[in-house]
Each structure stands twice: as structure tokens, then as C-alpha cells.
Write a protein that holds these residues in place. Structure first.
Motif, short mmCIF file in Angstrom:
data_model
loop_
_atom_site.label_atom_id
_atom_site.label_comp_id
_atom_site.label_asym_id
_atom_site.label_seq_id
_atom_site.Cartn_x
_atom_site.Cartn_y
_atom_site.Cartn_z
N ALA A 32 30.66 40.48 48.35
CA ALA A 32 29.63 40.60 47.54
C ALA A 32 29.37 39.19 46.62
O ALA A 32 28.13 39.28 46.28
CB ALA A 32 29.79 41.77 46.42
N ILE A 33 30.28 38.64 46.29
CA ILE A 33 30.08 37.56 45.40
C ILE A 33 30.76 36.06 45.74
O ILE A 33 30.74 35.14 45.16
CB ILE A 33 30.40 37.83 44.08
N ARG A 172 33.95 43.45 35.96
CA ARG A 172 32.64 44.04 36.61
C ARG A 172 31.53 43.58 35.63
O ARG A 172 30.60 43.33 35.96
CB ARG A 172 32.91 45.59 36.62
N THR A 175 29.85 37.70 33.90
CA THR A 175 29.31 36.75 34.85
C THR A 175 30.40 35.72 35.01
O THR A 175 31.48 35.68 34.18
CB THR A 175 28.02 35.95 34.12
N ALA A 181 31.26 32.17 42.71
CA ALA A 181 30.57 33.17 42.06
C ALA A 181 29.66 32.53 40.85
O ALA A 181 28.59 33.43 40.52
CB ALA A 181 31.39 34.17 41.77
N ARG A 183 27.76 30.30 40.84
CA ARG A 183 26.25 30.02 41.16
C ARG A 183 25.41 31.02 41.02
O ARG A 183 23.89 30.77 41.23
CB ARG A 183 26.35 29.09 42.36
N LEU A 184 25.74 32.36 41.02
CA LEU A 184 25.20 33.42 41.43
C LEU A 184 24.62 33.97 39.95
O LEU A 184 23.86 35.04 39.84
CB LEU A 184 25.81 34.59 42.00
N GLY A 185 25.02 33.54 38.93
CA GLY A 185 24.49 33.88 37.53
C GLY A 185 24.65 35.27 37.43
O GLY A 185 25.64 35.83 37.82
N ASP A 186 23.64 36.06 36.93
CA ASP A 186 23.60 37.54 36.63
C ASP A 186 23.69 38.41 37.77
O ASP A 186 24.17 39.69 37.62
CB ASP A 186 22.38 38.11 35.81
N ARG A 187 23.78 37.88 39.11
CA ARG A 187 23.80 38.69 40.24
C ARG A 187 25.25 39.05 40.42
O ARG A 187 25.43 40.05 41.12
CB ARG A 187 23.36 37.90 41.53
N VAL A 188 26.07 38.54 39.65
CA VAL A 188 27.52 39.06 39.93
C VAL A 188 28.18 40.19 39.29
O VAL A 188 29.00 40.79 39.11
CB VAL A 188 28.61 37.84 39.70
N HIS A 191 29.91 43.71 39.88
CA HIS A 191 30.80 43.60 40.95
C HIS A 191 32.37 43.04 40.28
O HIS A 191 32.30 42.15 39.53
CB HIS A 191 30.62 42.36 41.98
#
Length: 215
Positions: A32-33, A172, A175, A181, A183-188, A191
Motif C-alpha cells: 500500500a505504501i 495509521r 504521514t 512512503a 514521497r506519497l504525502g497524505d496518501r499514506v 495505512h
């Protein structure tokens, strides 16, 4: 309960079995991350560590030798980020109990805390950055506080396991400040960090080991 090299052989076997059982779950979390291989890396590292520790003669090898053998084997098996982190952890544990033939409760907790410190130093991570430190540091703090107040080994690691699970769950909502991970900012957000998840599994294995019937 005095912990000998033979006991540590049993402990590494427990950890390896529990990580192997969770390998696919850890890869899913990492998918996922991250790059999806955290479960494979941890499984390979623990498998190598358990073999190296099992190869020692417990009558000849002190606990430090067991930790050092685990460190070297883990690093050789895992080049990725978790390799140097756990190698440092095991080396620090070995250094913390140098010259001891067997470990009392307090020494075993000290070795555990040295592992957490080694991971934090090597990864240069602070709690709150969505890494395995979020599970390791609170667990080590809980065990150290408990042993200082005269708790049994079982109680110390029961509290450590609880703290590790809470720390892992807390990732979870974070950030990431480190690694891929980040580099994914708020998308993590939403998770769980796979490193914190594998740390919680290892700490739960140690808690299981600390229960009297496993001694």
C-alpha cells in the motif's frame, strides 16, 4: 528466570515462525505504501538469524555470541532497509550483555531496550515519523519502566507488547517522514507502517517467550 543461549535459540525460532506466519500480511501492508516486499525481507532475515543462532553450541556460546550471529546473518540475508536496522539492533543487544553467560530479567530487558535504541540511532527516526520506531520505542520504554518498578519479566513484556501494538496502530494516522512512503504525502494516511507492524509481531513473540511456561 535466567536466560541462556539455549533460550535465545528458542526465542529466535519463535520470532521466525511468527514472522513467517505474517509474511503475506506484511507484504500487503507494504504494497500500500512501499514496494511490497517487507514481509519477504523480514522472513528471509529472521530465517537466516534463526539458522545462525541454532548452529551455535549453547554450552560454549554466551548470549552475546547469539545476538552477534543473528546480526550478521540478518544483514547478509537482507540488504534492504530493515537489514542494517535489525543488524544494529542485535549488535547493540549483544554489547549490552557482554561477558554474561546467562541473563537475568533486568539484563534481558536492557538488551531489548538496546535493540530499540540501535534501531532508532541507525534509522535516525523519531517517534511520530511512521516507522518501526513507533512500535519499538514505546515498547522499550514500557519494559524499562516496568522492570525498574520490580515487575516480572512476563509483566514487562506484556506491557511492552501492548505499547508496541498501540504504537503500531497509531502509525495509521501519520504521514511518513522517512523512506519511500515519505514521497506519497497524505496518501499514506490510513495505512499502518509495515515496519511498525513487523516490530509489533517480534515484540509479541518476545512477550510469548517471557511467559513462565516457555522458560
Amino acid at each position: 528466570m535466567a536466560i541462556t543461549t539455549k533460550d535465545l535459540q528458542h526465542l529466535f525460532a519463535l520470532i521466525a515462525a511468527d514472522i513467517a506466519a505474517n509474511r503475506d500480511h506484511l507484504c500487503e501492508l507494504d504494497g500500500a505504501i512501499g514496494d511490497g516486499d517487507h514481509g519477504l525481507a523480514m522472513d528471509a532475515g529472521c530465517e537466516a538469524a534463526v539458522k545462525a543462532v541454532a548452529a551455535l553450541d549453547p554450552a560454549q556460546a554466551a548470549p552475546t555470541a547469539a545476538f552477534n550471529a543473528a546480526a550478521k546473518a540478518f544483514l547478509n540475508a537482507v540488504g534492504a532497509s530493515s537489514g542494517p536496522l535489525y543488524a544494529t539492533a542485535f549488535m547493540r543487544a549483544g554489547a549490552a550483555v557482554k561477558d554474561r553467560q546467562e541473563l537475568g530479567d533486568e539484563e534481558f530487558v536492557r538488551a531489548f531496550a538496546a535493540m530499540a535504541e540501535g534501531i532508532q540511532d541507525r534509522g535516525k527516526a523519531e517517534p511520530g515519523e511512521k516507522t518501526m520506531v513507533d512500535a519499538w520505542k514505546p515498547a522499550a520504554d514500557a519494559a524499562l519502566d516496568a522492570v525498574a518498578s520490580g515487575a516480572s519479566l512476563q509483566q514487562c513484556f506484556g506491557l511492552a507488547e501492548q505499547a508496541a501494538r498501540q504504537g503500531c496502530d497509531a502509525t495509521r494516522d501519520m504521514t511518513a517522514a522517512k523512506g519511500r512512503a515519505s514521497r506519497l504525502g497524505d496518501r499514506v494516511i490510513g495505512h499502518i507502517d509495515p515496519g511498525a507492524a513487523s516490530a509489533a509481531i517480534i515484540i509479541a513473540s518476545i512477550a510469548k517467550f517471557a511467559q513462565p511456561h516457555n522458560g
